[in-house]
Design an enzyme around this catalytic site. Structure first.
Site, PDB file in Angstrom:
ATOM      1  N   CYS A  84     -23.857  32.924  12.832  1.00 35.75           N
ATOM      2  CA  CYS A  84     -24.549  33.313  11.606  1.00 35.75           C
ATOM      3  C   CYS A  84     -23.802  34.434  10.871  1.00 35.75           C
ATOM      4  O   CYS A  84     -22.727  34.187  10.352  1.00 35.75           O
ATOM      5  CB  CYS A  84     -25.999  33.655  11.913  1.00 35.75           C
ATOM      6  SG  CYS A  84     -27.026  33.487  10.453  1.00 35.75           S
ATOM      7  N   HIS A 179     -28.222  29.768  15.319  1.00 37.07           N
ATOM      8  CA  HIS A 179     -28.371  30.794  16.372  1.00 37.07           C
ATOM      9  C   HIS A 179     -28.531  30.165  17.756  1.00 37.07           C
ATOM     10  O   HIS A 179     -29.663  29.955  18.205  1.00 37.07           O
ATOM     11  CB  HIS A 179     -29.600  31.656  16.065  1.00 37.07           C
ATOM     12  CG  HIS A 179     -29.418  32.577  14.923  1.00 37.07           C
ATOM     13  ND1 HIS A 179     -29.073  33.908  15.062  1.00 37.07           N
ATOM     14  CD2 HIS A 179     -29.520  32.359  13.598  1.00 37.07           C
ATOM     15  CE1 HIS A 179     -28.978  34.469  13.873  1.00 37.07           C
ATOM     16  NE2 HIS A 179     -29.254  33.542  12.966  1.00 37.07           N
ATOM     17  N   GLU A 181     -28.267  31.471  20.533  1.00 41.62           N
ATOM     18  CA  GLU A 181     -28.857  32.424  21.483  1.00 41.62           C
ATOM     19  C   GLU A 181     -30.380  32.440  21.414  1.00 41.62           C
ATOM     20  O   GLU A 181     -31.026  33.061  22.241  1.00 41.62           O
ATOM     21  CB  GLU A 181     -28.283  33.835  21.230  1.00 41.62           C
ATOM     22  CG  GLU A 181     -28.814  34.576  20.016  1.00 41.62           C
ATOM     23  CD  GLU A 181     -28.298  34.039  18.673  1.00 41.62           C
ATOM     24  OE1 GLU A 181     -27.559  33.041  18.662  1.00 41.62           O
ATOM     25  OE2 GLU A 181     -28.667  34.620  17.639  1.00 41.62           O
TER      26      GLU A 181
HETATM   27  N1  GLN Z   1     -26.987  35.371   5.654  1.00 44.56           N
HETATM   28  C1  GLN Z   1     -27.095  36.578   6.437  1.00 44.56           C
HETATM   29  C2  GLN Z   1     -26.094  37.623   5.936  1.00 44.56           C
HETATM   30  O1  GLN Z   1     -25.542  37.491   4.937  1.00 44.56           O
HETATM   31  C3  GLN Z   1     -26.884  36.318   7.912  1.00 44.56           C
HETATM   32  C4  GLN Z   1     -28.167  35.936   8.515  1.00 44.56           C
HETATM   33  C5  GLN Z   1     -28.185  35.943  10.025  1.00 44.56           C
HETATM   34  O2  GLN Z   1     -27.257  36.374  10.714  1.00 44.56           O
HETATM   35  N2  GLN Z   1     -29.295  35.517  10.570  1.00 44.56           N
HETATM   36  O3  GLN Z   1     -25.872  38.605   6.564  1.00 44.56           O
END
Ligand code: GLN
Length: 197
Positions: A84, A179, A181
């Protein structure tokens, strides 16, 4: 073996737990260290960059002097997984939002990222995906998820959703928009550990 998890912000303990479960399942052992300061990354054999808020993470990685250490670790060929916000930080280039906010990127993966590719419509969602690299359906958790919208020639696309890349690898770097995890399924962590063992 020492596996580092960047612990500046985000879902750190969940990654540590997932690693412990994955290691147990494969009957292998490794030490896991959470990293908030400079000086630990160089001793790691593999590294995880968790999700969180990529602007904050990027700023603190620079301030703490960890960003350069991660680049060095990459140059030495050690496996790195970004999930992410971690996927965003690994990228070479970002979308307008990233540029406008002068967000720091590590630039170690030849990708262009859209920072909130899926998140605007629905903050978070769970969906079943066909992920060929994990051999079967996989339930993925997306939270304000980014997507990869451009890949260099050395990047292998592992999975797409709605026309955007949500899993990719480049040598020993693995990037995921979701995610792994946050579910009990350890297949992504296993896939990552296969790069180490
Ligand atoms: N889109 C988010 C950001 O720009 C990331 C979101 C996440 O890690 N759950 O930081």
């Amino acid at each position: 073996m020492l596996i580092g998890v960047i612990a500046i912000q985000g879902d750190v303990s969940e990654h540590v737990d997932a690693l412990i479960r994955a290691l147990e399942e494969r009957g292998q052992s490794a030490d896991i260290v959470t990293i908030k300061h400079k000086g630990i990354v160089p001793g790691c054999d593999a590294l995880i960059l968790p999700g969180g808020e990529s602007t904050t993470l990027g700023r603190l990685l620079i301030r703490e002097g960890i960003a350069d250490e991660i680049r060095q670790l990459h140059l030495s060929g050690k496996p790195i997984m970004g999930t992410c916000a971690g996927l965003i930080l690994l990228a070479k280039e970002g979308d307008e939002q990233v540029k406008k906010t002068h967000q720091h990127l590590l630039g170690i993966m030849d990708t262009t990222v859209n920072r909130n590719a899926f998140g605007r419509q629905r903050e978070s969602f769970e969906t079943e995906l066909e992920l060929p690299f994990l051999n079967s359906p996989y339930t993925a958790v997306f939270i304000r998820a980014p997507g990869i919208v451009g890949c260099g020639k050395d990047v292998t696309v592992l999975a797409k959703m709605d026309g955007k890349v949500i899993a990719a690898e480049q040598g020993n770097i693995l990037a995921l928009a979701f995610h792994p995890e946050l579910t009990f399924d350890t297949r992504v962590h296993q896939y990552f550990l296969n790069k180490l063992f």
